[in-house]
Design an enzyme around this catalytic site. Sequence first.
Site, short mmCIF file in Angstrom:
data_model
loop_
_atom_site.label_atom_id
_atom_site.label_comp_id
_atom_site.label_asym_id
_atom_site.label_seq_id
_atom_site.Cartn_x
_atom_site.Cartn_y
_atom_site.Cartn_z
N ASP A 1 -54.57 56.52 -25.12
CA ASP A 1 -55.60 57.47 -25.57
C ASP A 1 -55.83 58.53 -24.49
O ASP A 1 -55.87 58.22 -23.31
CB ASP A 1 -56.90 56.70 -25.87
CG ASP A 1 -57.87 57.51 -26.70
OD1 ASP A 1 -58.12 57.13 -27.84
OD2 ASP A 1 -58.38 58.53 -26.19
N HIS B 1 -55.38 54.62 -37.26
CA HIS B 1 -55.04 54.16 -35.90
C HIS B 1 -55.89 52.96 -35.53
O HIS B 1 -57.06 52.87 -35.91
CB HIS B 1 -55.18 55.28 -34.87
CG HIS B 1 -56.49 56.01 -34.92
ND1 HIS B 1 -56.76 56.97 -35.87
CD2 HIS B 1 -57.59 55.91 -34.14
CE1 HIS B 1 -57.99 57.44 -35.67
NE2 HIS B 1 -58.51 56.80 -34.63
N GLN C 1 -64.60 58.04 -36.90
CA GLN C 1 -63.19 58.47 -37.00
C GLN C 1 -63.12 59.99 -36.86
O GLN C 1 -63.83 60.72 -37.57
CB GLN C 1 -62.59 58.04 -38.35
CG GLN C 1 -61.09 58.37 -38.43
CD GLN C 1 -60.41 57.84 -39.69
OE1 GLN C 1 -61.06 57.28 -40.58
NE2 GLN C 1 -59.11 58.03 -39.76
N SER C 2 -62.29 60.44 -35.95
CA SER C 2 -62.14 61.89 -35.74
C SER C 2 -60.74 62.38 -36.06
O SER C 2 -60.55 63.58 -36.28
CB SER C 2 -62.50 62.24 -34.29
OG SER C 2 -61.65 61.55 -33.38
N VAL C 3 -59.76 61.48 -36.07
CA VAL C 3 -58.38 61.86 -36.43
C VAL C 3 -58.03 61.08 -37.69
O VAL C 3 -58.04 59.84 -37.69
CB VAL C 3 -57.39 61.52 -35.29
CG1 VAL C 3 -55.97 61.91 -35.71
CG2 VAL C 3 -57.78 62.25 -34.00
N ASN D 1 -61.91 52.70 -36.74
CA ASN D 1 -63.00 53.49 -37.29
C ASN D 1 -62.55 54.05 -38.63
O ASN D 1 -61.51 54.72 -38.71
CB ASN D 1 -63.36 54.63 -36.33
CG ASN D 1 -63.90 54.11 -35.00
OD1 ASN D 1 -64.63 53.13 -34.96
ND2 ASN D 1 -63.52 54.77 -33.91
N HIS E 1 -57.40 51.09 -32.31
CA HIS E 1 -57.68 51.18 -30.87
C HIS E 1 -57.49 49.80 -30.26
O HIS E 1 -57.99 48.79 -30.80
CB HIS E 1 -59.14 51.57 -30.63
CG HIS E 1 -59.55 52.94 -31.10
ND1 HIS E 1 -59.69 54.01 -30.25
CD2 HIS E 1 -59.88 53.40 -32.33
CE1 HIS E 1 -60.09 55.07 -30.93
NE2 HIS E 1 -60.22 54.73 -32.20
P1 AMP Z 1 -61.19 58.00 -33.66
O1 AMP Z 1 -62.48 58.57 -33.14
O2 AMP Z 1 -61.27 56.55 -34.06
O3 AMP Z 1 -60.59 58.87 -34.74
O4 AMP Z 1 -60.20 58.00 -32.43
C1 AMP Z 1 -59.38 59.08 -32.11
C2 AMP Z 1 -58.93 58.88 -30.70
O5 AMP Z 1 -57.80 59.70 -30.49
C3 AMP Z 1 -59.96 59.28 -29.64
O6 AMP Z 1 -60.20 58.16 -28.80
C4 AMP Z 1 -59.27 60.43 -28.88
O7 AMP Z 1 -59.54 60.38 -27.50
C5 AMP Z 1 -57.82 60.16 -29.18
N1 AMP Z 1 -56.91 61.31 -29.17
C6 AMP Z 1 -57.08 62.49 -29.81
N2 AMP Z 1 -56.00 63.26 -29.64
C7 AMP Z 1 -55.13 62.55 -28.89
C8 AMP Z 1 -53.82 62.79 -28.37
N3 AMP Z 1 -53.18 63.95 -28.59
N4 AMP Z 1 -53.22 61.82 -27.64
C9 AMP Z 1 -53.86 60.66 -27.40
N5 AMP Z 1 -55.08 60.36 -27.86
C10 AMP Z 1 -55.71 61.30 -28.59
#
Ligand code: AMP
Length: 112
Positions: A30, A98, A92-94, A85, A100
């Site tokens: 991460d 995924h 969840q932001s992406v 998430n 963790h």
């Molecule tokens: P979530 O909030 O569950 O969607 O987690 C997304 C995670 O992706 C966060 O912990 C970010 O720090 C991580 N993240 C976002 N972009 C990247 C990237 N390019 N490489 C590695 N981790 C990332």
Amino acid sequence: MADTIFGRIARGEAAADLVYEDDQAVAFRDLNPQAPVHILVIPRKPIARLSEAAADDEALLGHLFRVATRVAQDADLSDWRVVVNDGAGAGQSVFHLHVHVIGGRPLSWPPG
Ligand code: AMP
């Protein structure tokens, strides 16, 4: 689903600090680690979120947990947490599924 940075990492189009990959999954560190070990395990298949996984993704979901265990053990963790998430309200932001893998420090419960 919309393409994301994780989709680009899964296809090898964007850089990441990879720790494991196979034909179904990729694991990488991460960018903003929340613990000494913070690894993300993603399917190569684009699935936006856990709740959008289909019945025929069952084996793939199991594989992601197996990979999570493998990368945790490879990082010499004896205890760790896996987190998924599911949705913005859960953090969840992406929007590419995924898992963790978090460890290397004491982890309190419940999470925030
Ligand atoms: P979530 O909030 O569950 O969607 O987690 C997304 C995670 O992706 C966060 O912990 C970010 O720090 C991580 N993240 C976002 N972009 C990247 C990237 N390019 N490489 C590695 N981790 C990332």
